[in-house]
Design an enzyme around this catalytic site. Structure first.
Site, short mmCIF file in Angstrom:
data_model
loop_
_atom_site.label_atom_id
_atom_site.label_comp_id
_atom_site.label_asym_id
_atom_site.label_seq_id
_atom_site.Cartn_x
_atom_site.Cartn_y
_atom_site.Cartn_z
N GLU A 56 0.88 -1.16 0.00
CA GLU A 56 0.00 0.00 0.00
C GLU A 56 0.92 1.22 0.00
O GLU A 56 1.65 1.45 0.95
CB GLU A 56 -0.86 -0.07 1.27
CG GLU A 56 -1.84 1.03 1.44
CD GLU A 56 -2.54 0.93 2.80
OE1 GLU A 56 -2.57 -0.17 3.40
OE2 GLU A 56 -3.02 1.97 3.26
N ASP A 67 -4.55 9.98 9.63
CA ASP A 67 -3.22 9.49 9.96
C ASP A 67 -2.77 9.93 11.35
O ASP A 67 -2.97 11.07 11.75
CB ASP A 67 -2.19 9.99 8.93
CG ASP A 67 -2.42 9.33 7.59
OD1 ASP A 67 -2.92 8.20 7.55
OD2 ASP A 67 -2.12 9.97 6.55
#
Lengths: 274, 418
Positions: A56, A67
């Site tokens: 990924e 994040d």
């Protein structure tokens, strides 16, 4: 049923009687060439680990609301050092050359700005399998559904413990390839323990969409946890645990040192093979 | 006092104002947004909810706020007659409390016990901390490090009110980064926490529900003008960062085409310099903080840091309904520079004895320009313009000391403006 390339990687691991390991690294950290070297190590191209099953590739964004601090730190530095959207296609080619399928994970504005159709075209041309969209739900994804159909790209949407049954079913219907189950309520980042929300969520997905493959992410930091996750999921997704050793290498003055990353890859690839 | 029906046909059921708005958020937040929307729809048609909110507005916040005519200031605005809608006289010193009280009552209805908020100038953070104290809720406010430095007084106010203030050190360390951090908190805490967004931005239903809680500004303007002058305004004007005071000022006039709508964005050093916060005039269509709108972004779509002397307008996006009003031409948006805003700040102090927030001073500067322009374009007309004075200027005294070089505390002006 026939699998798309990224789903095929997960299915191939399944055929070996184990879960798949999906590894995340951002393009551009510690530099664009440095990230390509790290991606090769993640794929096991140095011959020292089996490598992850599927990569990924993160495309850093200025406002990454999903994040946690580790990925933010790497992403911010990558942006400061001038990473561009087009660099992600070189990263995809690198991963393909190392013999692994690659999906890109990024925030929607970068794709929209590049042009959804153009992004799909260039991703497909680079050999990419598809796109994970952390801030694009199927409800807003009309243009992406069309483009990903046209270029036969995977569209990996997220599901969460808070998703209703209706939304899980709808999201599985709209997805192609596999589903990304966010294991704990929260942003990315390594946790000391994985919560029991993950097995419950996967159980619900199995009941609502028995055909679809499920990867579990957010919170897995070592081989033991990965081994536990693939007991109930088809794949385990690991990001921060691979980035931490890269940040540590830079802090220690040698950003090109991939030993720590190699150790993490060895631990996690062993974890899914237990 | 407040109309209970949503008049504007927009947004659609998925939160779109044509191509703008929507929900570009992690799936983890969808359930909370759906819950919030359902709760808002239920509350909006519940007379008991509005009775409680209106009671708080009157008895706690001090509404209705006055409409003050400012003739000495208006001498600088061509032939215009200028009235200020005095949102600065609300409890906590700005219009932010209008929205906060509404969302805080919604939070209670949802059975949640904790609120989080982002803040730029600190006004929304102070208002949120105030409502949390009033209703006995836990409160955490995210504020960019740059802003905690330039708005130290408001940081102290929030702390005194019992809120935890988190200085955000990621990105540009301003409002947009505070929003990112609040979103991250919310993704992890959504079960017991409401994210009390302070402006008409973010994912649906925030732009719609914040507009409805700020609508009271235009409802009162319309009623007060009708009672005192038996007429409509020719124009209403407000500053635009995220755009909540502006949308509150516009809301009841959007469907009245003879009333011109003016929004004044923060032009910083000038839009042509690239150092500004004028998302509509100087940005392009993109996705930020859960909505499609005008965004300051580079060729790749990375957000560009905004610049403004005003912390409350220092934001690289704008509410999606403003994007729609701009795209359709219903409202006019112009940029006002730091220097123009500070000149207007000083002028209102000297001519009327009212110290505006620097945010609101952008609207005042815009009206000086508008009034002078109208005097040339329509020399016979005496336009009646209502300006939303969204907040008071006490919090900006340090910035003013530095900007004007006043002999205040030496530490405050020798360092320049942060």
């Amino acid at each position: 049923m026939s699998f798309t390339t990224s789903a095929a990687a997960i299915a191939a691991a399944k055929a070996e009687g184990r879960g798949a390991l999906v590894g995340y690294l951002p393009v551009g950290y510690p530099s664009v060439p440095g990230s390509l070297a790290a991606l090769r190590t993640l794929c096991g191209a140095d011959g020292l680990t089996p490598g992850v099953d599927l990569v990924e590739i993160g495309l850093p964004y200025s406002d990454p609301v999903m994040d946690g601090p580790v990925i933010q730190r790497a992403g911010t530095r990558a942006l400061e050092r001038g990473v561009r959207t087009r660099d992600v296609f070189a990263a995809v080619e690198t991963v393909r050359a190392a013999g692994r399928p690659a999906v890109v994970m990024t925030y929607w504005n970068l794709v929209e700005r590049y042009g959804v159709e153009a992004f799909a075209r260039d991703l497909a041309n680079a050999g990419g399998s598809g796109l994970i969209t952390p801030d694009l739900v199927p409800d807003e994804a009309g243009e992406w559904l069309t483009a990903s159909d046209a270029y036969q790209l995977d569209r990996v949407f997220l599901v969460s413990p808070s998703s209703t049954d209706e939304r899980i079913a709808m999201t599985a219907q709209a997805a192609r390839g596999w589903l990304y189950a966010t294991a704990v309520m929260g942003v990315t980042g390594t946790r000391v323990t994985s919560s029991d929300a993950a097995p419950k969520l996967v159980e619900r997905i199995r009941a609502l969409a028995p055909e679809i493959l499920v990867g579990v992410g957010l919170g897995v930091s070592n081989g033991d946890q990965a081994a536990a996750v693939v007991k109930f999921a088809d794949a385990v997704i690991v990001g921060s645990a691979f980035i931490k050793p890269l940040l540590a290498a830079e802090d220690a003055g040698d950003p090109a040192d991939l030993t720590g990353l190699r150790t993490a890859v060895a631990d996690l690839t062993a974890g899914v093979r237990r | 006092m407040n109309r209970r029906v949503t008049q504007n046909p927009l947004p659609d059921s998925a939160g779109h104002f044509d191509i703008f708005g929507g929900r570009y958020v992690p799936e983890a937040l969808i359930a909370a947004l759906d819950q919030l929307e359902a709760e808002f729809v239920a509350a909006n048609s519940d007379p008991a909810f509005w009775a409680e909110l209106n009671r708080l507005r009157q008895e706690y916040s001090g509404r209705p706020t006055p409409l003050t005519e400012v003739p000495r200031f208006a001498e600088h605005c061509g032939r215009a007659r200028v009235l200020l809608k005095r949102e600065d006289l609300n409890h906590t010193g700005s219009h932010k409390i209008n929205n906060v009280l509404g969302q805080a009552l919604l939070t209670k209805r949802m059975g949640k016990t904790r609120v989080i908020a982002e803040t730029g100038a600190g006004q929304h953070g102070v208002a949120t901390a105030t409502a949390a104290a009033l209703l006995g809720m836990e409160c955490r406010v995210y504020m960019g490090k740059v802003d905690t430095d330039r708005q130290a007084l408001n940081v102290a106010r929030m702390q005194l009110l019992g809120a935890e203030v988190v200085a955000v050190e990621s990105g540009s360390q301003t409002l947009k980064d505070a929003m990112n951090e609040a979103m991250r908190d919310w993704v992890a805490s959504v079960d017991d926490t409401h994210y009390l967004i302070g402006t008409v931005a973010g994912p649906h239903p925030f732009p719609m529900l914040v507009r409805e809680f700020q609508r009271v500004i235009s409802t009162e303007i319309r009623q007060q003008l009708s009672e005192r002058f038996d007429r409509l305004p020719d124009a209403v004007a407000a500053c635009v960062g995220g755009g909540s005071n502006a949308l509150g000022t516009f809301a009841d006039f959007i469907d009245t085409p003879q009333v011109a709508l003016y929004g004044f964005e923060a032009g910083g050093d000038g839009v042509e310099t690239g150092r500004h916060a004028a998302s509509i005039e100087g940005g392009s269509v993109g996705v930020l903080h859960g909505m499609r709108t005008y965004v300051l972004q580079d060729a790749d779509g990375q957000t560009i840091e905004s610049h403004s002397i005003s912390a409350g307008l220092d934001y690289p996006g704008v509410g999606p309904e403003h994007a729609w009003l701009a795209a359709t031409g219903r409202a006019n948006y112009e940029a006002v520079t730091d220097d123009e805003a500070m000149a207007a700040f000083k002028l209102l102090c000297r001519t009327e004895g009212i110290m505006p927030a620097i945010e609101s001073a952008h609207a005042l500067a815009g009206v000086i320009r508008l009034g002078q322009r109208l005097a040339i374009e329509q020399p016979e007309a005496e336009p009646l313009i209502v300006v939303c004075l969204s907040g008071r200027g006490d919090k900006d005294v340090d910035t003013a000391i530095a900007y004007f070089g006043l002999p205040g505390h030496p530490d405050l002006y020798t360092g320049g403006i942060a």
